[in-house]
Each structure stands twice: as structure tokens, then as C-alpha cells.
Design an enzyme around this catalytic site. Structure first.
Site, PDB file in Angstrom:
ATOM      1  N   THR A  14     -39.009 -37.143  -4.672  1.00  7.92           N
ATOM      2  CA  THR A  14     -40.196 -38.338  -5.328  1.00  7.92           C
ATOM      3  C   THR A  14     -39.569 -39.614  -4.429  1.00  7.92           C
ATOM      4  O   THR A  14     -40.464 -40.914  -3.866  1.00  7.92           O
ATOM      5  CB  THR A  14     -40.200 -38.228  -6.568  1.00  7.92           C
ATOM      6  OG1 THR A  14     -40.997 -37.882  -7.511  1.00  7.92           O
ATOM      7  CG2 THR A  14     -41.515 -40.117  -6.939  1.00  7.92           C
ATOM      8  N   SER A  59     -38.206 -30.507  -4.886  1.00  4.62           N
ATOM      9  CA  SER A  59     -37.126 -29.540  -5.629  1.00  4.62           C
ATOM     10  C   SER A  59     -37.913 -28.826  -6.256  1.00  4.62           C
ATOM     11  O   SER A  59     -36.655 -27.788  -6.113  1.00  4.62           O
ATOM     12  CB  SER A  59     -36.279 -30.740  -6.631  1.00  4.62           C
ATOM     13  OG  SER A  59     -36.528 -30.996  -7.933  1.00  4.62           O
ATOM     14  N   THR A  90     -36.189 -34.247  -8.822  1.00  4.57           N
ATOM     15  CA  THR A  90     -35.249 -34.629 -10.599  1.00  4.57           C
ATOM     16  C   THR A  90     -35.026 -32.920 -10.698  1.00  4.57           C
ATOM     17  O   THR A  90     -34.519 -33.164 -11.660  1.00  4.57           O
ATOM     18  CB  THR A  90     -35.619 -36.108 -10.987  1.00  4.57           C
ATOM     19  OG1 THR A  90     -37.293 -35.729 -10.887  1.00  4.57           O
ATOM     20  CG2 THR A  90     -35.495 -36.776 -10.470  1.00  4.57           C
TER      21      THR A  90
HETATM   22  N1  ASP Z   1     -41.146 -33.389  -8.612  1.00 10.59           N
HETATM   23  C1  ASP Z   1     -40.038 -34.127  -8.161  1.00 10.59           C
HETATM   24  C2  ASP Z   1     -38.858 -33.286  -7.226  1.00 10.59           C
HETATM   25  O1  ASP Z   1     -38.791 -33.182  -7.939  1.00 10.59           O
HETATM   26  C3  ASP Z   1     -40.085 -35.160  -9.195  1.00 10.59           C
HETATM   27  C4  ASP Z   1     -38.251 -36.239  -8.280  1.00 10.59           C
HETATM   28  O2  ASP Z   1     -38.016 -36.381  -7.365  1.00 10.59           O
HETATM   29  O3  ASP Z   1     -38.898 -36.921  -9.191  1.00 10.59           O
HETATM   30  O4  ASP Z   1     -39.543 -33.373  -6.323  1.00 10.59           O
END
Ligand code: ASP
Length: 326
Positions: A14, A59, A90
Site C-alpha cells: 500500500t 504483499s 503489511t
Molecule cells: N494489502 C496490502 C499489501 O499487503 C496492505 C498493505 O500494504 O498495507 O500489499
């Protein structure tokens, strides 16, 4: 003071995404690492920052081959840089962090960071998290802690940190193990040390280790599926102290007969698994059958570790001793 050389490896997440405010198609990657670095305040002459554009992966699209590649990028650059910062989504950040923690020598600070809010959201947290992470990676004490996660100015160790919230910017916690330290305005402050570090020098990663979560009334369906899919090892997120519903036992027996290591951890968030209970499906029975107990590791971390140990070709009989400090 000599300037510190830091390599920022941009993996995705993100932190490089946008679109919430404008698009019906949802939040998607729109930036890269260099765009992010342009948003940071200057580090004056204290830090030289280089950028490695690894990719723009959400991710959930990261797998262990990516983790292995990221580890090799760091290894290759270990003597060139004083510290490393990895920007990552995350969702699986804790898995990449633990993978690196187990497969890198304890020589440099490696800091993973992320954002809960995309670049075009009010109160975006990405630039601040990167800035703080660079400060941790460049701090003189950083290398003592090996692989860390920094978000919201909290510093966590890679082994215990986990994502606890789907949307709040304070989304990571080491639960009762607590933070390693904080990033404050004037300095980076560490409050505690870790006792155990491990290092496994793998040269490939191709093992098949599924994670199976148990529930009241579970049976052997998923264990049998894993056996049929030629699993090299199976991690079971068992109940409480490390117990399983009785109908799971036949599947475990079949796996062990096929010499597939079964690693037991708990779906409870805190505490270790132990062979305390003697009833049908209790930990004592599992131990007697030959299951390995994975201490206080979460399912996802236990899976990373077992995969690495199997890639190291550790004999099945010896696996238990590798979890004694967990
Ligand atoms: N869905 C996103 C990911 O893990 C969430 C984030 O980056 O906070 O790429």
C-alpha cells in the site's frame, strides 16, 4: 561523523499504492521506491540513500521465492551498506521479516516497513514510516537487533511481530513480548535486546509446507490433502496448549508413517505449546506419535522456519532441537 550508507529495497504494498479517492477499481500500485524517497525530508549529510527497485507487489502476491531473492540482494550488498530498509505490503510483511531474520547473518540492521494508508489518503503514513526506518537502519545500535519492523515509530523484532489490525495505522504488535524500542524526534531508543538469533545459510528454497488451522470438530481432510499433494512438512495450528480434535489423529498418523514432519503450534496468540494433556488428541499423544512442538511461534512463522530447515536438509529426527528456543 561518517555518513551511513543505506539501501532501500522497494518491494511494493500500500505504501506505493493509490486510487482510493478516484477510482472505482480499487487501490492499486502506482508508484515506485524513487517516488517515495522524493516525499522524504532531507537527511542532510548524515545518510546516503540508494534505491533498489525490486518490484511493486501487493504483499499477498509475495511468495518464498521473492523472500529468497530479497535475502540474496541484501547478502550481495552486505559489505557495501551499513543498513537496509525494505518497503513491503503489511499483509505478509511479518513472514518476509522472519524469513530474512533466519537466513541473514547478524551483521547489519535490516528494517522492514510499510503503510496502512495509500499515497493519496488523508494522513498517509508511508513517508513517515520510511523516514523512521531509515533512522533505525542507520542508528549505531541497529545491527544488534538484526531484522526489525518499524511502523508508527515503534520498533519490533522480526520473530514476534504480527499484524493485528486490518486498517488502523497502529497495526503491528509483538503482543506480550512488547516493542524493542521507539523512534523519537531526537533519537532512536532501544529498550530491550533479544536473547536468541538463528542463521541458516540456504542455497535454494523449494519445499512444500502447508499450514493447517484447526477448529472444534476438525477432521483429517486437509492433512490428507497435504499428504496427497506431496507435502515435505505440515504445520498444524492446533488448539490451546497444542491439542487436536480426535478425528485429526488418523491424518497425523498417516503423515508420520510417510515420514512427513508434523509441526504443532497453537492458534492462541500467546504462550507456548507443550505436551501437557493426556486425553485423546491431547499434546502427550501427539508427542508420542512423533510430532514436533514449535514453542510460541505463530502458524505463519512456524511455516517459514520449517520450510527453511527442510531446505537445509536437517534430518527429520533432529528437527525438534531447532525449536527449543521458540
Ligand atoms: N494489502 C496490502 C499489501 O499487503 C496492505 C498493505 O500494504 O498495507 O500489499
Amino acid at each position: 561523523m561518517k555518513a551511513k550508507n543505506i539501501l532501500l529495497i522497494s518491494v511494493g504494498g500500500t505504501i506505493i499504492m493509490g486510487g482510493k479517492s478516484r477510482s472505482k477499481n480499487g487501490v492499486v500500485p502506482i508508484f515506485n521506491g524513487s517516488d517515495l524517497v522524493k516525499m522524504l525530508p532531507s537527511f542532510k549529510k548524515n545518510i546516503n540513500l540508494d534505491i533498489y527497485e525490486y518490484g511493486n507487489y501487493p504483499s499477498p502476491q509475495i511468495n518464498m521465492n521473492n523472500m529468497f531473492e530479497i535475502r540474496n540482494i541484501i547478502l550481495k550488498n552486505l559489505d557495501k551498506y551499513d543498513g537496509f530498509v525494505i518497503t513491503h505490503g503489511t499483509d505478509t510483511l511479518e513472514e518476509t521479516a522472519y524469513f530474512l531474520d533466519l537466513t541473514l547473518p547478524k551483521k547489519r540492521a535490516v528494517v522492514l516497513t510499510a503503510a496502512m494508508r495509500s499515497v493519496d489518503e488523508l494522513g498517509m503514513d508511508g513517508p513517515r514510516n520510511i523516514y523512521s526506518s531509515i533512522r533505525v537502519a542507520a542508528s549505531n545500535d541497529g545491527h544488534y537487533h538484526k531484522v526489525m519492523v518499524v511502523l508508527n515509530d515503534d520498533i519490533f523484532d522480526a520473530k514476534t511481530v504480527t499484524k493485528i489490525d486490518t486498517s488502523n495505522i497502529s497495526s503491528f504488535s509483538s503482543l506480550y513480548m512488547g516493542i524493542l524500542g521507539i523512534v523519537d524526534e531526537d533519537k532512536v531508543v532501544f529498550y530491550r535486546k533479544r536473547y536468541h538469533y538463528e542463521y541458516y545459510d540456504i542455497d535454494s528454497i523449494s519445499t512444500n509446507v502447508p499450514l493447517i488451522k484447526l477448529y472444534a470438530g476438525a477432521d483429517s481432510t486437509f492433512i490428507d490433502a497435504a499428504i496427497n499433494n506431496n507435502a515435505d512438512g505440515i504445520v498444524i495450528e492446533a488448539l490451546g496448549r497444542g491439542n487436536v480434535p480426535p478425528n485429526v489423529l488418523p491424518g497425523i498418523k498417516r503423515a508420520i508413517e510417510k515420514r512427513i514432519p508434523i509441526l504443532i503450534v497453537s492458534r492462541a496468540y500467546q504462550g507456548r505449546v507443550l505436551d501437557v494433556y493426556g486425553y485423546d488428541g491431547g499434546g502427550k499423544q501427539l508427542k508420542k506419535m512423533g510430532c514436533i512442538f514449535g514453542g510460541g511461534l505463530s502458524g505463519q512463522k512456524a511455516r517459514i522456519k520449517l520450510t527453511i530447515l527442510l531446505a537445509m536438509k536437517i534430518p527429520k529426527e533432529k528437527l525438534t532441537q531447532y525449536f527449543k528456543n521458540d
